[in-house]
Every structure is written in structure tokens, then in C-alpha cells.
Design an enzyme around this catalytic site. Sequence first.
Site, PDB file in Angstrom:
ATOM      1  N   HIS A 141      -3.953   5.416   3.622  1.00  0.00           N
ATOM      2  CA  HIS A 141      -4.716   4.256   3.169  1.00  0.00           C
ATOM      3  C   HIS A 141      -4.185   2.958   3.769  1.00  0.00           C
ATOM      4  CE1 HIS A 141      -5.935   1.426  -0.187  1.00  0.00           C
ATOM      5  NE2 HIS A 141      -7.039   2.128  -0.086  1.00  0.00           N
ATOM      6  N   SER A 166     -11.599  -1.403  -1.102  1.00  0.00           N
ATOM      7  CA  SER A 166     -10.354  -1.265  -0.352  1.00  0.00           C
ATOM      8  C   SER A 166     -10.471  -1.737   1.076  1.00  0.00           C
ATOM      9  CB  SER A 166      -9.989   0.216  -0.255  1.00  0.00           C
ATOM     10  OG  SER A 166      -9.077   0.563  -1.215  1.00  0.00           O
ATOM     11  N   ASP A 213       0.822  -1.206   0.000  1.00  0.00           N
ATOM     12  CA  ASP A 213       0.000   0.000   0.000  1.00  0.00           C
ATOM     13  C   ASP A 213       0.859   1.259   0.000  1.00  0.00           C
ATOM     14  OD1 ASP A 213      -2.297   1.818   0.727  1.00  0.00           O
ATOM     15  OD2 ASP A 213      -3.310  -0.107   0.868  1.00  0.00           O
TER      16      ASP A 213
END
Length: 879
Positions: A234, A406, A196
Site C-alpha cells: 500500500h 487511499s 503507511d
Amino acid sequence: MRLPFTLILALLAFDSVFATSAKRNYSAYDYYVLEHNPIAGASLADCTRALGVEVIEQVGELRNHWFVRAAKALEPLDKRRVDPIMQTLEEIQARAHSAHSARSTDASHAKRIASAVKYLEPQTLRQRVKRAPPPPVSDSGFPTIAEVTQKMQITDPEFPRQWHLVNEKHPKNMMNVTGLWEMRVTGKGVIAALVDDGLDYTSEDLAPNFYAYGSHDFNDHTDLPTPMLYNDHHGTRCAGQIAAAKNDVCGVGIAYESKVAGLRILSGPIADVDEAAALNYDFQNTSIYSCSWGPPDNGRAMEGPNYLIKKAMVNGIQHGRGGKGSIFVFASGNGGRTDDQCNFDGYTNSIFSVTVAAVDHTGLHPDYSEACAANMVVAYSSGGGNAITTTDRGVNKCVHTHGGTSAAAPNVAGVFALLLQVRPDLSWRDVQHLCVKTALKINPEDPDWETTASGNLFSYKYGYGVVDAYKLIEAGRDWQLVKPQTFVELPAVQVNNGSMDVFQKASGGLPIVSGGVTSTTTVTQAQLDNNNFEKLEHITVKVWITHTRRGDVEVELISPNGVRSILGARRYGDDATTGYPGWRFMTVKHWDENPLGTWTIRVSDQAKEDQSGVFLGWAMTLWGSVNDVSKPVKVYDVPQVDTVLAPGSTEHTYPSTIIPIPTATSTKQHTKPTDHLPDDHDQSQGDASKPAFPGSGGNPAGDAAASASSTPTPDEGWFADLSNLVGNPLWFIIAFGAVVAFAISAGVYFWRRRVRMRQHYTTLPAGDDVAMSSIGGGGGAAGGQRTRELYDAFGEVSDDEEMDEDTRLHARGPSPGVNLHAGFLDDDPSTAGVTPAPYRDEPDASSERVHEQGHVHDRSDSPGSGSGDGSWEHASETR
Ligand SMILES: *[C@@H]1O[C@H](CO)[C@@H](O)[C@H](O)[C@H]1NC(C)=O
Ligand SMILES: *[C@@H]1O[C@H](CO)[C@@H](O)[C@H](O)[C@H]1NC(C)=O
Ligand SMILES: *[C@@H]1O[C@H](CO)[C@@H](O)[C@H](O)[C@H]1NC(C)=O
Ligand SMILES: *[C@@H]1O[C@H](CO)[C@@H](O)[C@H](O)[C@H]1NC(C)=O
């Protein structure tokens, strides 16, 4: 300085060496990946000398793959349109095949080099896209959940809002883990990596479970995956879903005693070499790779991992986790509102990944979540007025607006951590089987559900259903391991002599008339027996179709038992003119079905007069378990070129040495991704009342279409080559020579190592200098057309890109085109003294930069950026 004896042993055994990645400087160097064939007659040093490149390091965990570089040519590549190193290789190959000089030493040298360089490809940077943006904050709270907090002694203040763990409003809709926690199933001993944009290991919620050894920053080439850009949150959020500690910060993770690593690749453009290394990073200790990113979810892109990345994934499932296989979890994508489908993304439609789509807290299908025949399961995420509460980047931070597919993928990755605690011996395929068998059929009245031939229910929206951790792990406890994998590659069917060459030039085929075109192929018992095939799992179908508007084309597969898989449905926004030049679709809908009999493919379009196309052919591969475990296992190898449709073509028929030079290198801008998850994803209106692809399909029978039947051709490919080779007496002599030469050169190698052992880079052990020019890499300029643009979905750039640009490397060596480090494999002490730390890119401290948060740069003129990964799949995006 000497290497420890064990390390030398490891080198000698061709073992992968756990190496960190050196800093790159794409403005000063051209980078390539070179696959060296150690038994083909020329050493790696010979090859690099002939090509004029120097070795930097091994490519991640891929043996005989070397990351090499050459000083950048003076003129920018995109002006010259010829890559000097690729051109050098072509010249060598031309010399090797030139009849005139067949006897000269030059020709034989060229032959050895040409056959030893199995693959060479320029490395370019491109940007992967995260699948969750910073959405608007929504503040719908939940009442506290007294029972669970008391029983589990949970003091995490935001736990009550983690409805995906305990859902008071819609009690059935949660991951169902609390019962497992009570049984001390908490992920202890299992490591998951978040591939990520970084991981905030300083967060008190993640620090206790952070696994630094398996973490790495492939954007800035440092050890720790520190989030640097303003929107690098994220990976931290996804990590919190898996392994947020049970403490007094935010909430808890699904596997709150598991460990998480961060592999940072999304914070800037990245080359294949680094993505490949990331996907295999620490892959003996790390079990699960959670990937919430992919090609753009814009309803137009059709793109997948290219050769090197596919190889890394195959390497992961074959050798990771002690051979049990790395578990790759991929988010299905957030392009649902633009008719995007996970079958147009080569990561999610890979058989090697578990593809996870989303359902919301009320159990409905949120409109952003992508549907396709490759969807395996769903998990809870945002929509219907709610989102996921998880750890955020920063001191004691928590976020309530995480979402999209996600957030669905890490929920499943967390459940897999629980599963592997209970059953560490499960293979990557056992995990997939357990998903298929135990996922819950949510919204049973949804017309998207269809009964499969094995009696299971499947839906393009939900896959086999929503993951229920309790059910999955209970079934896992006494799960009997599946037998090894095998596959049956059916001969490619050329519809009306349809064919397509490496340059995507098509001939033959049938026009896609109104009502569609069908073609059939038959699976026989003999084919199954020949491949020791017992039970079906995945099916992949490669199609060759030309069309003036790709989004109009629909492709479906109908099994002998009448089960229909829509492989590709209409995409209104996809106006690419490239058609499907060997695109591979995947379906899990035929899992456990008996594959014997006639399979039909149907290609149709919306029959608009002004748009048309031709169906050239298709090739189907059945994947499943072996019948007889005592027979040798057939091992899958990634073909270098598999986009050619020609008489006799199968996956392995085209060994190509040269990958054609990218014809158009773009200097286009790429940005820190925003992504295609709508801002109001948490308000997404769910549904459970319509099929995913309402207008699709139809009655395959009775079409005006011509039916082309299978024209099986004998497999003259790779396996045949191999058996010819073994039958050749010369082979034996060469092999014997190789053993002797290996022994001698190993001796020399050790001696030299003892003389000087300064380099830190990993090299091939000696022993590859075996003359074997008779084994050639076929050669010629075969190869897929490598033109590809980067994502054009974004108009701004990140700070991080500039960081890459500015990463300063020590330039060494006189000039481009000559061998900068001739004979480095010889470890010559005299040259070693001249270049104190050769082959090791090191950052120049003076150029270290501090990121300016939120600053956007325009660097449209910067070299080394913007060109694609060379795969043809994205060619459409150039226009
Ligand atoms: C959830 O877990 C409990 C045990 O904790 C189990 O009894 C139940 O069947 C599971 N599934 C659902 C949908 O409740
Ligand atoms: C990870 O694996 C390496 C060998 O590949 C081993 O030396 C190391 O101890 C492992 N670390 C952990 C934490 O298991
Ligand atoms: C395909 O090609 C073969 C030989 O090139 C020819 O004999 C055959 O008639 C062709 N078939 C069609 C349908 O054109
Ligand atoms: C990359 O190399 C060039 C040429 O040697 C140099 O001017 C530039 O500063 C380097 N960039 C970094 C970040 O090291």
C-alpha cells in the site's frame, strides 16, 4: 565517549533530539508515557524512582514526554484489572492530598512527585486500518498519449494508463499537472512522508527519490521501512503516485522530482507512543505526511486520535517545517456504502489535516467515498470502471488497480509537493485556504452543492471541489500569507442543566423528542475582540448526547446566516449505546463566514419508539485568523480531558493528573487489515445526482423542541489559573530560585557528562530539580474514561504482530515495582559500569525472525495485545 558540544547545547536548550526508537517487548514489559513537568519540584529521576519505571527514550518530538517501562506484573493485567504503576501513582496522589500527613516529609515528597507527573498513561498496541485492499485486477487500458510523452520525453511504459495525469476519454478529469511540469514545477526540494505499511525503496521507480533519513520502521523498530508482509504494498503504491521517477519503469509521480520517505506503522499493532513519533518524524525536513488510514470504515466506529497523538499533530503544525507547520493529508475513508462519514473519524475531522475524498475518472462520486462537513477537497481515484496506475512493490512492478480514498490522498499530497516547491513559505493554513479557494466545482448540477455565506460552493461529497494542480499552484504563486491562527472557545451550553462527568455519567438535559431538540448560543463582537479574532475558518462542535442507538441520531448546526452544516447524519449500522460523550465534530462549510449572531444546534433522531436519548449540551469553538498581528498569539494546547460537561466547563478546566486505569484490557485479535473499501471499488457506480445525506435535516423552526439558550459561564480555566499564578509573589521567588538552581544543576550536568557519556538515550537536561510544590497538578482521579476496545472488524492476525511479540529485549533490573535505574539522571559512573548499555533496548539477534509470508497466527491468549488506546471514543466497539 563524549557528545559533541553542539549536541550538549541542543540538550541544554531543551531542543528536541532526533532519536530513533528502541525495540519494544510488550510481553515482558508494561509501557507508559509519562509527561514530566520539569518545574514542578521533582526531577524525572525522582518521578521514575517513585513510580518504579525506567526511561527508554523521549516520545518522538514531544518535549518532556518520556517513554518508560516496568517489568510486567506477574499476573496478567486483565485478571488483576489494576495496573500496578497507575496504582502507585494513585497512592502517591492520595498521600499528597491526605490531610493527616500534611506536614510529614512523606507527604511533601508525594506532593512534589504528584505535581511533577503531569500525565501517565499505559501504552497498548492497536491496529490502524489501511484504506485500500488488493482489489481484483481490471484491465481496461487507455490509448497512449503521444503529445505529452513526446513533449516531456516520458519513457515510462505505463504512463499512458495514468489517466489521473492525462485523461483522453474524459479530458477534464485529471489532476492537471502536465502544464506545471513544462514549467519545471516537479516537486524538487520537497519531501513527503508516506505514513503507511512500508515503502519499497529498492524499486527502480522509487529508489532515485527515496529519502532514507526521514524514513523509519515503527513496526519492527528499524531504520528502513522495508515492506515485509505479503500485502505490504500500500505505502509503495501511494509513494509512486507522488514521486515515481521519470524513467523506464511503470509510470510517473505527480511530483516526480520530489523525495519520499516511508514511515511504517500499519504492518501490525502500534502503540500511541510510536504513532505520535511517526507523525513528527524528521518534521523539519519533511513537509507533508500522507496518511491513507484511520479507524475502521465500517459505519459503526467513532474514534479519533487520543491525547498523545493529538499532541503530536499539534506539535507538527506548531513546530514542524520551521514553524510553518507540517501538512497532514488524510484520506476521508472508504465506508460510504455503509453510511460511514468522515466526521466520525477524529483524524479526518481534525482541523489540522486536509481531508481528501474521491471522484472517479468520469468525475462522479464513487459510492465508497465518505462524505461529511469536514471534507475539504476531492481528488481522482478508482470507480466507474477504472482505477489508478502506479508503482508496485517488487522489481519493475506496476499496478493498475490502486484506488479508494487511499489513492485520492496521495494525489493531493503530490500536488502539495508541487505547491511547496513554488512557495515553501506557505503555512499549513495557507495550504488549506488555497484548497478552499481554488478547488473546481465538479458536477455543478449535483444537489449536494450548497452556496455558503461567503458565496463559495460546498458539498459534503466533494468538499470545496476537486483539486486542480495548475489552478492551485498559480493561485499560490502570489498568495498573501494568512495571519496567525486564533480561536474562540464559546462557553459550553448545558441544555436544561445537562452534565456529564468523567465516567460518562449524565444528568439533566432534554429528551430528544420527535422533531428534535434545539439549543442556541450567541457569538458577540466582544467575544471576537477578546480573542483578537478576525476571520472564520474551521468550526468544531463538541456534543454530549446519550442515546440507546447512536446511529439514529442526527446533529446539525445552523449559522446566523442560515447556512446549515450536517455534522452527523444517520448511520444505519451504528447501534452503539454510548451516544456522543463529548464527541467533537468539525465543519469547514462556514469558512470566511461572519460568525456574529445566534447559532443553533439541532439534535434529532428517527423517533423510533423503542430508542431514545437525551441532549445534554454542546460547546462550539471558532477557529480563524487574528485581527491584530502585533498582539501575542494565543497558542492552542491539547486538553488532557475534554469530555466533561459541567458548570463552568471549558476545554482547559480539568487538569487531571491521573488518567484512570483502563478497566477492561482485552486480549482480542487484530489482523492485518483488510479494509472497508469494497473489492469492486474500481467498478463503483458513481453519482452526481443525489445529496449526500438525503433524509437529513428539516426545518429547525417550529419544532416541538424546547430551546435552551446559552448560559455563558466565566472562563475559570487554564488561563485564569495562569493569571492567578503570575499575580502571586511566591511565584516570583520560585521562578528566581528555579533560574539559580538551573544554573547550578546545569554545571553539575556538564561535569557529569564529561565524566561519563555513555548513554545514547536522550534525557532531560538537569535543572528540573526545582522545588515548586506550590504549583500542583490539580489531581484527583479526574480523567476520561479510558476503556476502549480495539477494532473488532477483523478476525485474523498478522505475522507482524508476532514479530512484535518476539522482539527480544534485554531484561534488566531485579524485579517489578522497584526502581530499576535509580538515579540514572545522575550519570553515576559506578552504576554505569555495571550495566554496560543501560536504558537501551536492543534486539537479541537470536530471536530475529523471518516473516513467513501470508501466514496467519492465532494468538488470542497473548498478553499485551488487544487493549485499546484508552480513548473513550471507541467504547461502543466493545459490544
Ligand atoms: C489545467 O492546466 C492548464 C494549463 O496547463 C490551464 O490552462 C487550465 O485552466 C487548467 N485547468 C483545466 C480544468 O483545464
Ligand atoms: C534534515 O534536518 C537536519 C536537522 O534537523 C539536518 O541536519 C539535515 O541535514 C537535514 N537533511 C536534509 C536532507 O535536509
Ligand atoms: C439549573 O440549576 C440551577 C441551580 O442548580 C437552578 O436554579 C435552575 O432552576 C436549574 N434549571 C433548570 C432548567 O432546571
Ligand atoms: C520478551 O521478554 C521475555 C521475557 O524476558 C522473553 O521471554 C521473550 O523472548 C522476549 N521477546 C523478545 C522478542 O525478545
